[in-house]
Design an enzyme around this catalytic site. Structure first.
Site, PDB file in Angstrom:
ATOM      1  N   ASP A  74       0.901  -1.097  -0.082  1.00 39.47           N
ATOM      2  CA  ASP A  74       0.053  -0.110   0.087  1.00 39.47           C
ATOM      3  C   ASP A  74       0.910   1.269   0.038  1.00 39.47           C
ATOM      4  OD1 ASP A  74      -2.597  -1.343   0.034  1.00 39.47           O
ATOM      5  OD2 ASP A  74      -2.157  -1.693   2.123  1.00 39.47           O
ATOM      6  N   ASP A 113      -6.746  -1.432  -4.922  1.00 38.96           N
ATOM      7  CA  ASP A 113      -7.907  -1.139  -3.933  1.00 38.96           C
ATOM      8  C   ASP A 113      -8.716  -0.022  -4.625  1.00 38.96           C
ATOM      9  OD1 ASP A 113      -6.604  -2.806  -2.091  1.00 38.96           O
ATOM     10  OD2 ASP A 113      -5.572  -1.345  -1.130  1.00 38.96           O
TER      11      ASP A 113
END
Length: 170
Positions: free
Chosen positions: A130, A148
């Site tokens: 991330d 995402d």
């Protein structure tokens, strides 16, 4: 508005399954490319301030959305990988069955590309990379990535598609 004139639904094949799969592949490539850049230029925990509310960071998520089950003993890697693979198979089936429904298939392609991007991370690294960090007044939203974002966009489009479908039924 009739189905043929809605702009998102059509009785014509539209992109067909190969067009939707190509979109999923483009999302996957963009996701993996950005993650490769982060892995190559940032150490775990590094951050670059971009604006007063946004940073580029390197974070590892061994869980699911919002780090759900991140503290588990490791079994979650295989559990979430299995869910991602099962979802990918189901989505490809849905794309084949509904290739002419443009908004629906756009949503499915976004979810597919994102899901595969995160599955590849889990298989290669044991975690999802991330790097997008939004924050305000000292509170940080959980870091996330392009996969995402694509999954979220796909989910929003699924809701919109269903709302449109329900309105047409009235």
């Amino acid at each position: 508005m009739t189905k043929a004139h809605s702009g998102f639904e059509s009785t014509r094949p539209g992109l067909g399954i190969w067009g939707w799969l190509a979109l999923a592949v483009l999302i996957f490539i963009a996701d993996q490319y950005t993650k490769t850049l982060i892995l190559g230029h940032y150490q775990l925990g590094d951050a670059t301030r971009i604006t007063e509310f946004f940073n580029i960071v390197r974070a590892h998520n061994t869980g699911a959305a919002f780090s759900f089950l991140a503290g588990a003993s490791g079994w979650q890697r295989w559990f979430f990988t299995g869910i991602g693979v099962a979802a990918a198979v189901f989505i490809v089936w849905m794309l084949r069955s509904h290739a002419g429904q443009k908004l629906f298939c756009f949503a499915m392609a976004c979810i597919l590309g994102g899901a595969i991007g995160n599955v590849v991370d889990r298989l290669m690294h044991g975690y999802v990379v991330d790097f997008l960090d939004f924050h305000w007044a000292g509170s940080h939203f959980p870091a996330f990535n392009l996969a995402d974002s694509a999954i979220t966009l796909g989910a929003i489009c699924l809701v919109l598609d269903e709302v449109r479908r329900m309105r047409r039924k009235r």
